[in-house]
Each structure stands twice: as structure tokens, then as C-alpha cells.
Design a protein around this motif. Structure first.
Motif, PDB file in Angstrom:
ATOM      1  N   TRP A  70       0.830  -1.198   0.000  1.00 56.55           N
ATOM      2  CA  TRP A  70       0.000   0.000   0.000  1.00 56.55           C
ATOM      3  C   TRP A  70       0.871   1.257   0.000  1.00 56.55           C
ATOM      4  O   TRP A  70       0.638   2.195  -0.769  1.00 56.55           O
ATOM      5  N   ASP A 104     -10.384  -7.810   6.943  1.00 53.80           N
ATOM      6  CA  ASP A 104     -10.842  -7.677   5.560  1.00 53.80           C
ATOM      7  C   ASP A 104     -12.091  -8.501   5.310  1.00 53.80           C
ATOM      8  O   ASP A 104     -12.447  -9.398   6.085  1.00 53.80           O
ATOM      9  N   TYR A 110      -9.963  -5.539  -3.108  1.00 55.09           N
ATOM     10  CA  TYR A 110      -9.692  -4.157  -2.716  1.00 55.09           C
ATOM     11  C   TYR A 110      -8.544  -3.602  -3.559  1.00 55.09           C
ATOM     12  O   TYR A 110      -7.473  -4.222  -3.660  1.00 55.09           O
ATOM     13  N   ARG A 111      -8.759  -2.416  -4.136  1.00 52.97           N
ATOM     14  CA  ARG A 111      -7.678  -1.760  -4.873  1.00 52.97           C
ATOM     15  C   ARG A 111      -7.592  -0.291  -4.480  1.00 52.97           C
ATOM     16  O   ARG A 111      -8.612   0.334  -4.156  1.00 52.97           O
ATOM     17  N   VAL A 112      -6.379   0.243  -4.495  1.00 57.97           N
ATOM     18  CA  VAL A 112      -6.142   1.622  -4.087  1.00 57.97           C
ATOM     19  C   VAL A 112      -5.411   2.377  -5.193  1.00 57.97           C
ATOM     20  O   VAL A 112      -4.602   1.808  -5.936  1.00 57.97           O
ATOM     21  N   TRP A 140     -11.307   8.925  -0.582  1.00 55.90           N
ATOM     22  CA  TRP A 140     -11.072   9.169   0.840  1.00 55.90           C
ATOM     23  C   TRP A 140     -10.212  10.398   1.053  1.00 55.90           C
ATOM     24  O   TRP A 140      -9.415  10.790   0.187  1.00 55.90           O
ATOM     25  N   MET A 144      -9.423   8.338   6.036  1.00 53.63           N
ATOM     26  CA  MET A 144     -10.413   7.375   5.565  1.00 53.63           C
ATOM     27  C   MET A 144     -11.838   7.908   5.673  1.00 53.63           C
ATOM     28  O   MET A 144     -12.791   7.129   5.756  1.00 53.63           O
ATOM     29  N   GLU A 187      -6.926   9.455  -1.618  1.00 54.98           N
ATOM     30  CA  GLU A 187      -6.817   8.118  -2.177  1.00 54.98           C
ATOM     31  C   GLU A 187      -8.183   7.619  -2.650  1.00 54.98           C
ATOM     32  O   GLU A 187      -9.206   7.879  -2.014  1.00 54.98           O
ATOM     33  N   TYR A 189     -10.353   4.342  -3.059  1.00 48.88           N
ATOM     34  CA  TYR A 189     -10.429   3.001  -2.496  1.00 48.88           C
ATOM     35  C   TYR A 189     -11.563   2.278  -3.215  1.00 48.88           C
ATOM     36  O   TYR A 189     -12.724   2.667  -3.105  1.00 48.88           O
ATOM     37  N   ARG A 191     -13.799  -1.008  -3.994  1.00 54.22           N
ATOM     38  CA  ARG A 191     -14.279  -2.290  -3.485  1.00 54.22           C
ATOM     39  C   ARG A 191     -15.070  -3.004  -4.574  1.00 54.22           C
ATOM     40  O   ARG A 191     -16.120  -2.531  -4.991  1.00 54.22           O
ATOM     41  N   GLY A 264     -12.677   3.786   7.235  1.00 52.45           N
ATOM     42  CA  GLY A 264     -12.834   2.862   6.131  1.00 52.45           C
ATOM     43  C   GLY A 264     -14.180   2.194   6.020  1.00 52.45           C
ATOM     44  O   GLY A 264     -14.407   1.403   5.112  1.00 52.45           O
TER      45      GLY A 264
END
Length: 418
Positions: A70, A104, A110-112, A140, A144, A187, A189, A191, A264
Motif C-alpha cells: 500500500w 478484511d 480491494y484496490r487503491v 477518501w 479514511m 486516495e 479506495y 471495493r 474505512g
């Protein structure tokens, strides 16, 4: 290495390059020193039981590798797409650790993507043949907190399955898939929630920063190592607080709560957090009425923030993987021993752990009044009396259930698990 269909939405060349680079990054002296310090601090604070202490090393490796992955994609001038919370797998003959952390969701890819409010970006991608029930692009801030959200299930998609998402601080105008940033944006985020592991497909996408060339190059290895060390400490502190909050609750009890828009948590979801603590020969029976939610999942995790075995054991079950009761409710048996029912939440031999039930995608207007989740401790010997309605399975049927589970999970981990 397994043959990977090309192009794969997750196992991309960029992802593999980042994973191999992270393997080198964790060998940096600054990162190695932080690794030792964070481990000692976390263990001294956690006051873990012997059973949880035995799980520490394996879980800690994942949490720290997730921090390396990350943190190595935090530069908004040189953004990439990084998939986190993957399981351990091989890449070019090397063993890449898992990267789960923070309790999780096993259903989620999950990708950032790093974002700056002063920059302009596009995500260019394609939806899979199996469109997901739940998919969100959440912008975010550094804490978060949500700046803006795009519902990927309802975004505009071209007839060929392609899509473009724009991200900048201007109003959307005539742009159909726009995420509006501001000066707090930090960022993106993403899903991608796979309800049916054997059918649902994650989206494929790349990020493109628009405008003139970056004003500077990428961070040096030494600069990156400092950022990784800081994120390792943050990940341990964040997860420790989550576990501490759960362990302040009485065991074998939980109640429904709407998520707050911080740390988050996803807007408009319902979360249930609790912990189980069982004696030998006991089970925890969970009854769920989903309130009309199209999606829910019941995963188990340890206090270190990694979910339990999810490929070869049923350490999580979602709505598609479960057998409903005749009245449309759902009942699960959580136990270290196989209770012989289809809806078995397998604790992988643990008599204690964390349960986090998530519900989402409610009808317009919100959940129905019947939304509920309750649990009770029973003796395994009394299951026939306590849950006579649950579908029983033979050992052969259990083996078939687990074989199908593994095959469907590996659709998102085509490298194979270690």
C-alpha cells in the motif's frame, strides 16, 4: 506458475511488478528495523491468549506486507492501481506473502489509487461478464473519511463493457461517471464485492494522470522505506484498536449498528461486530434476518486483523454460499469442529475470535423492519434439538463444497495459492 488468462483484472503485469518490488522493499534496513519494533510493540499491547499468540507470526507477515504494498503506491503524481488483501501466491518463482489486514472482507477485491485534489485523473476500464451486486469507488481523505463515492453497479457503461471514470475538483458537467475531489482528497479506495465467487467478475481498470508531466520523479528507495515503516506502525495500531474495541464487548454477544463514515467503513452498510469465546464441545449459533439486503457476509478473523482460512475452509460464508431457512432467514453454526451442517463457519480450530457481519444493498428506503442478527452458545451434542431445520451434509458433500469453494476463489488468484 499457473497460466493466467490475459488480460486478467487483478493479476496484471503492474500488480506483479509491485509485488516483486515490495519483496525487495521489505529487506531495506529501515523497513526491517521497523518490522522488529512494530512486532514487539504490538505483542506487548495485545495481551493475546496462547491460541492467538500462535497465529501472530503468519498474520503479522501479511499485515506488514500489505503495508509495504500500500505504501509503495502513495504518490499522486505517479499513480498506479494496487490490489491489496490478496492471499500468498507465487510470482516468477518467488513466494509473495498475503496482504490481508484490518479485518478484511473475503468477498472483496480491494484496490487503491493515490489521488491529489490538485490533479486530474481518469480510470479507463471494463466491467466483467458477471456484473457484481456491490461495487464502489470511494474517494477518501487522509483519515479514511469519504470525500465522494461512485456506485460502480449503477455507473454508465458502454455497450462493449468499457467505462471511463473522471476524478478532479470540477463539477461533473456532462461527465456521467465523475468523482469530485477537493483539497483533502488522498486516495481512491475501490471495493469489488464478489457475492458469487464462481460467477462475479472484478472490474478491469487502469489509472491515467492527465495534464503535463510530473514535476518530479518517483520517490527514492530510501524515501519509500521511511514511508513503509510509518505505514507498518499505523497498520498495527489501527488493527490493534479495532480488536481492542471488539474485545471490550462481552463474548458471544453482538448487536446491529449502522456504520459511521470513518475508519474505512462503507456508507449505508450495516455492520455487526462481536467476538466468540467457546469451550470444547460448544458452538455459537447465529440467526440472521437480512432486512432485504441483496448482500451479506459472515467472516471470521483473529485479533491480528487477518481473516481465517477462506479457501480450503469455510472461514466465511456469504448469502450466495449459504442455505436459507424455509422462512427466508439464515442460520449458521460457528464451531472449531465440523457440526455436519452446510452453513458451518469453520474457526480453523480456534475457540475464540472476531466475527464481523456485513449487510449491504438494501431496498430503496433502507432495510426492512425485520433486520436482525442474534447469537447463542449451544452444545454441539444438542444441535439436532437446537437447529433441527438446518441442512445436514455428509463428509463427501463437505468435500464437494470445499472443492467448489477453492476453484471459485482461484478465479481472482490465478497464480494459485501457497
Amino acid at each position: 506458475m499457473a497460466h493466467i488468462p490475459s488480460p486478467h483484472p487483478v493479476a496484471t503485469a503492474s500488480q506483479h511488478a509491485q509485488e516483486l518490488a515490495a519483496l525487495e522493499l521489505v529487506q531495506h534496513p529501515v523497513v526491517k528495523a521497523a518490522h522488529t519494533e512494530v512486532a514487539e510493540t504490538w505483542l506487548s499491547r495485545a495481551k493475546a491468549s496462547p491460541a492467538m499468540r500462535e497465529r501472530f507470526e503468519a498474520a503479522f507477515e501479511e499485515v506488514m506486507f500489505s503495508a509495504a504494498m500500500w505504501s509503495s503506491n502513495q504518490d499522486p503524481l505517479h499513480p498506479r492501481v494496487t490490489c491489496i488483501t490478496r492471499l500468498a501466491h507465487p510470482v516468477e518463482g518467488r513466494s509473495v506473502p498475503g496482504s490481508r489486514w484490518g479485518i478484511d472482507n473475503p468477498d472483496t477485491v480491494y484496490r487503491v489509487v493515490p489521488i491529489s485534489g490538485s490533479e486530474r485523473y481518469e480510470l479507463r476500464g471494463r466491467v466483467g461478464e458477471g456484473r457484481m451486486t456491490e461495487n464502489y469507488f470511494t474517494l477518501w481523505n487522509q483519515h479514511m473519511g469519504t470525500v465522494d463515492v461512485l456506485d460502480g453497479r449503477r455507473m454508465h457503461v458502454e455497450p462493449d463493457g468499457s467505462f471511463v471514470v473522471t476524478i478532479d475538483s470540477d463539477p461533473a458537467g456532462d461527465r456521467p461517471n465523475h468523482i469530485r475531489s477537493d483539497d483533502t482528497a488522498h486516495e481512491l479506495y475501490v471495493r469489488d464485492v464478489l457475492l458469487d465467487w464462481g460467477r462475479d467478475d472484478p472490474n478491469s481498470f487502469e489509472v491515467h494522470r492527465l495534464g503535463p508531466p510530473p514535476s518530479r520523479g518517483r520517490w527514492s528507495l530510501d524515501e519509500q522505506a521511511e514511508r513503509t515503516a510509518a505505514m507498518m506502525a499505523h497498520f498495527a495500531d489501527f488493527t490493534g484498536k479495532l480488536s481492542y474495541g471488539t474485545y471490550k464487548l462481552p463474548p458471544n454477544h453482538f448487536s446491529l449498528a449502522w456504520s459511521a463514515d470513518h475508519t474505512g467503513a462503507m456508507r449505508s452498510q450495516v455492520y455487526v461486530a462481536g467476538r466468540f469465546l467457546l469451550e470444547p464441545g460448544q458452538a455459537f449459533v447465529i440467526d440472521v434476518s437480512d432486512g432485504g439486503a441483496e448482500y451479506f457476509t459472515v467472516p471470521l478473523s483473529n485479533i491480528w486483523g487477518t481473516t481465517l482460512e477462506i479457501v480450503d475452509r469455510t472461514g466465511s460464508l456469504n448469502k450466495a454460499q449459504s442455505q436459507a431457512n424455509a422462512d427466508g432467514t439464515w442460520t449458521y453454526v460457528l464451531s472449531p469442529e465440523d457440526p455436519g451442517v452446510h452453513n458451518w463457519l469453520d474457526t480453523d480450530g480456534l475457540g475464540e475470535g472476531i466475527l464481523t457481519l456485513r449487510m449491504a444493498e438494501f431496498p430503496e428506503g433502507g432495510p426492512r423492519p425485520d433486520l436482525a442478527a442474534t447469537g447463542r452458545v449451544v452444545d454441539l451434542a444438542d444441535l439436532d434439538r437446537e437447529v433441527p431445520h438446518l441442512r445436514r451434509v455428509s463428509s463427501a458433500e463437505r468435500a464437494e463444497q470445499l472443492a467448489a469453494r477453492r476453484a471459485s476463489y482461484l478465479r481472482r488468484l490465478p497464480e494459485g495459492s501457497l
